[in-house]
Write a protein that holds these residues in place. Structure first.
Motif, PDB file in Angstrom:
ATOM      1  N   ALA A  87      34.230  34.429  50.169  1.00  0.00           N
ATOM      2  CA  ALA A  87      34.326  35.225  48.943  1.00  0.00           C
ATOM      3  C   ALA A  87      33.102  34.978  48.077  1.00  0.00           C
ATOM      4  O   ALA A  87      32.337  34.042  48.311  1.00  0.00           O
ATOM      5  CB  ALA A  87      35.601  34.862  48.176  1.00  0.00           C
ATOM      6  N   SER A  88      32.912  35.809  47.060  1.00  0.00           N
ATOM      7  CA  SER A  88      31.804  35.608  46.130  1.00  0.00           C
ATOM      8  C   SER A  88      32.084  34.392  45.265  1.00  0.00           C
ATOM      9  O   SER A  88      33.170  33.815  45.305  1.00  0.00           O
ATOM     10  CB  SER A  88      31.603  36.853  45.267  1.00  0.00           C
ATOM     11  OG  SER A  88      32.773  37.149  44.550  1.00  0.00           O
ATOM     12  N   SER A  89      31.106  33.993  44.463  1.00  0.00           N
ATOM     13  CA  SER A  89      31.240  32.785  43.651  1.00  0.00           C
ATOM     14  C   SER A  89      32.484  32.845  42.772  1.00  0.00           C
ATOM     15  O   SER A  89      32.763  33.864  42.141  1.00  0.00           O
ATOM     16  CB  SER A  89      30.007  32.608  42.764  1.00  0.00           C
ATOM     17  OG  SER A  89      28.859  32.426  43.544  1.00  0.00           O
ATOM     18  N   PRO A  90      33.252  31.747  42.713  1.00  0.00           N
ATOM     19  CA  PRO A  90      34.473  31.738  41.901  1.00  0.00           C
ATOM     20  C   PRO A  90      34.157  31.801  40.416  1.00  0.00           C
ATOM     21  O   PRO A  90      33.058  31.446  39.981  1.00  0.00           O
ATOM     22  CB  PRO A  90      35.137  30.413  42.273  1.00  0.00           C
ATOM     23  CG  PRO A  90      34.022  29.544  42.736  1.00  0.00           C
ATOM     24  CD  PRO A  90      33.036  30.458  43.401  1.00  0.00           C
ATOM     25  N   MET A  91      35.137  32.251  39.633  1.00  0.00           N
ATOM     26  CA  MET A  91      34.959  32.381  38.193  1.00  0.00           C
ATOM     27  C   MET A  91      36.046  31.600  37.464  1.00  0.00           C
ATOM     28  O   MET A  91      37.209  31.587  37.885  1.00  0.00           O
ATOM     29  CB  MET A  91      35.019  33.851  37.774  1.00  0.00           C
ATOM     30  CG  MET A  91      33.902  34.698  38.344  1.00  0.00           C
ATOM     31  SD  MET A  91      33.949  36.419  37.769  1.00  0.00           S
ATOM     32  CE  MET A  91      35.430  36.996  38.587  1.00  0.00           C
ATOM     33  N   HIS A  92      35.669  30.957  36.379  1.00  0.00           N
ATOM     34  CA  HIS A  92      36.639  30.258  35.547  1.00  0.00           C
ATOM     35  C   HIS A  92      37.445  31.269  34.745  1.00  0.00           C
ATOM     36  O   HIS A  92      36.919  32.298  34.307  1.00  0.00           O
ATOM     37  CB  HIS A  92      35.922  29.300  34.590  1.00  0.00           C
ATOM     38  CG  HIS A  92      36.851  28.539  33.690  1.00  0.00           C
ATOM     39  ND1 HIS A  92      37.283  29.039  32.477  1.00  0.00           N
ATOM     40  CD2 HIS A  92      37.447  27.328  33.841  1.00  0.00           C
ATOM     41  CE1 HIS A  92      38.088  28.159  31.906  1.00  0.00           C
ATOM     42  NE2 HIS A  92      38.198  27.110  32.716  1.00  0.00           N
ATOM     43  N   SER A  93      38.730  30.993  34.567  1.00  0.00           N
ATOM     44  CA  SER A  93      39.584  31.893  33.785  1.00  0.00           C
ATOM     45  C   SER A  93      40.549  31.075  32.942  1.00  0.00           C
ATOM     46  O   SER A  93      41.212  30.162  33.451  1.00  0.00           O
ATOM     47  CB  SER A  93      40.379  32.825  34.708  1.00  0.00           C
ATOM     48  OG  SER A  93      41.304  33.595  33.960  1.00  0.00           O
ATOM     49  N   SER A  94      40.618  31.410  31.668  1.00  0.00           N
ATOM     50  CA  SER A  94      41.549  30.717  30.776  1.00  0.00           C
ATOM     51  C   SER A  94      42.999  31.062  31.086  1.00  0.00           C
ATOM     52  O   SER A  94      43.915  30.361  30.651  1.00  0.00           O
ATOM     53  CB  SER A  94      41.224  31.071  29.317  1.00  0.00           C
ATOM     54  OG  SER A  94      41.306  32.476  29.122  1.00  0.00           O
ATOM     55  N   SER A  95      43.208  32.125  31.856  1.00  0.00           N
ATOM     56  CA  SER A  95      44.575  32.523  32.207  1.00  0.00           C
ATOM     57  C   SER A  95      45.123  31.750  33.403  1.00  0.00           C
ATOM     58  O   SER A  95      46.306  31.844  33.724  1.00  0.00           O
ATOM     59  CB  SER A  95      44.639  34.035  32.498  1.00  0.00           C
ATOM     60  OG  SER A  95      43.870  34.354  33.637  1.00  0.00           O
ATOM     61  N   VAL A  96      44.250  31.000  34.093  1.00  0.00           N
ATOM     62  CA  VAL A  96      44.686  30.185  35.226  1.00  0.00           C
ATOM     63  C   VAL A  96      44.953  28.769  34.733  1.00  0.00           C
ATOM     64  O   VAL A  96      44.125  28.180  34.027  1.00  0.00           O
ATOM     65  CB  VAL A  96      43.627  30.170  36.345  1.00  0.00           C
ATOM     66  CG1 VAL A  96      44.079  29.291  37.510  1.00  0.00           C
ATOM     67  CG2 VAL A  96      43.353  31.589  36.833  1.00  0.00           C
TER      68      VAL A  96
END
Length: 480
Positions: A420-429
């Motif tokens: 997959a492409s680079s992961p992203m940080h999410s405040s919802s996780v």
């Protein structure tokens, strides 16, 4: 475009091991330096410890040190970089390296060039919000107009205008990451080409064959050796790659890793003729900060070779259009937290290489293949991850990986496993959790069931690769 500094800094290690003072002076006399760091000193964030932070700056400029256009035929035929008018003074490569005070693995963060941030001038004043790559060009353009009005001309005008660009880039990166920069190096396309020419052939590895008319990349899958022209095409390609610029960033990281592995394994530091060739190129094409004491740095330089650099790409939160251009959206608070935690006193200097990343992983199926979320979750559990919820999602083209606080290492590993492409940080996780949403581009290792909702699969895929990060072929990272 900044492999130059890594090779240069590693060469300094030879000095510490017995090169005579005369030989040292003959190698280093004539280096081009800049006082840009001193100009931004008053706005520099405080040091977290006694470590050293280096910023590697790669200009997309098709000009020489004096601002003259590179020969048209050379730009088009050898660099395969289009017109000399393209690229201007954008910083298409920004890599921030952290060398721990007491040794250990170096941490490197690539900053995607299209991150939409607050850009600054060298005095700390705001330019507004732009792509981070444009901070240099914005300051260069403004300074050149002012300096020309004051009577500066030719090479002096170019040098002072570029220093304004360097100051702006340094100030912007410090503001964005929240950490100080101790040293920097800058190189353009010609510099990269010249250094690659000294070191060629360079060994790289590709997971898939590629052909791109824009960069000139035309390579088969697998391990292969490149000349200087091909090397430039390898690190410049973004068209035809699943993650575009983000995959190009991984190419640059893989290239650095490959070259440092090659230099270490082949004992290049004992070849004075090659070292002299490297330094001759550095003197012609590379700019270093004037405060750089290479003898002091020599004792830390060995950490940059032998596979001892751990690469990361700073996360984005999504994509958007701003001022008519496609940009990466970022969360500045999250970026500062990530970098400061990695660079701070609490970060481990010598991490346990055998320690597996841990996280709870939820998997949603946006692919449409029956049972894919459940099966993928099982495979990730076999790799050591805690099983989270599985279910269906709205169909989507690309597989995405998002993560909560403290789960970046796990997310990087999972994204590599799933291609997959680079992961992203999410405040919802949730903290310590990773959310995977499978897209139509995800193909399990073996044949899969027919399309439908997430029910039990009719085929059992094999275990996913065990490596974290890019596949490695004999020390050479294999990338898209």
């Amino acid at each position: 475009m900044l492999r130059a500094l890594l090779w240069l800094s590693s060469a300094f290690a030879l000095i510490a091991c017995g090169v005579t003072h005369f030989a040292y002076r003959s190698l280093t006399d004539g280096l081009t330096t800049s006082d840009a760091l001193g100009a931004i000193k008053k706005n520099t964030p405080p040091h977290l410890d006694n470590s050293v932070n280096l910023l590697l700056i790669g200009l997309d400029s098709r000009k020489d040190m004096n601002g003259n256009d590179l020969p048209k035929q050379f730009v088009e035929d050898q660099l395969h970089a289009g017109s000399s008018k393209i690229g201007y003074y954008n910083t298409n490569t920004l890599i921030l390296l952290h060398i721990p005070a007491d040794g250990g693995r170096v941490t490197a963060f690539s900053i995607p060039r299209d991150d939409y941030v607050r850009t600054l001038n060298g005095d700390g004043s705001s330019q507004g919000e732009y792509k981070i790559k444009e901070a240099y060009a914005n300051a260069y353009t403004g300074a050149r107009g002012r300096l020309a009005a004051q009577g500066f001309k030719d090479s002096e005008l170019e040098s002072k205008s570029r220093d304004a660009g360097r100051e702006a880039t340094l100030a912007t990166v410090q503001d964005f990451t929240g950490v100080p920069i101790d040293h920097f190096a800058e190189v353009n396309l010609l510099g990269f080409y010249d250094i690659a020419k000294v070191l060629q052939p360079i060994t790289v590895c590709l997971k898939h064959p590629v052909k791109d008319r824009y960069s000139g990349a035309d390579f088969p899958a697998g391990k292969q050796q490149l000349n200087a022209k091909q090397s430039l095409a390898f690190v410049r390609q973004r068209h035809g790659l699943d993650a575009g610029d983000l995959d190009r960033t991984r190419r640059q990281q893989a290239f650095i890793a490959s070259v440092t592995h090659q230099l270490q394994s082949q004992g290049v530091w004992g070849d004075l003729s090659k070292l002299q060739g490297l330094f001759n190129v550095v003197k012609k094409d590379v700019v270093l900060d004037s405060s750089w004491n290479v003898l002091d740095f020599a004792q830390q330089a060995p950490n940059l070779t032998g596979g001892n650099v751990e690469f990361h790409t700073l996360p984005i939160t999504g994509f958007a259009t701003r001022q008519g251009e496609a940009v990466n959206l970022v969360d500045p608070g999250t970026i500062k937290t990530i970098v400061q935690q990695a660079f701070g006193p609490g970060s481990p200097a010598k991490p346990d290489k055998d320690k597996k990343p841990s996280a709870t992983v939820a998997v949603s199926n946006g692919n449409g293949i029956t049972g894919l979320a459940e099966k993928t979750s099982e495979l990730l559990a076999e790799a050591g991850y805690t099983t989270g919820q599985t279910g269906n999602a709205t169909p989507q083209e690309h597989t995405t990986v998002t993560y909560g606080d403290g789960a970046q290492q796990a997310a990087d590993d999972i994204a590599a496993r799933l291609k997959a492409s680079s992961p992203m940080h999410s405040s919802s996780v949730q903290s310590g959790h990773v959310q995977v949403t499978l897209g139509r581009d995800y193909t399990p290792p073996k044949a899969q069931a027919s399309s439908g909702t997430d029910a039990a699969p009719s085929h059992t895929p094999s275990t996913l690769p065990k490596s974290s990060g890019p596949t490695v072929e004999g020390g050479i990272p294999c990338v898209n």
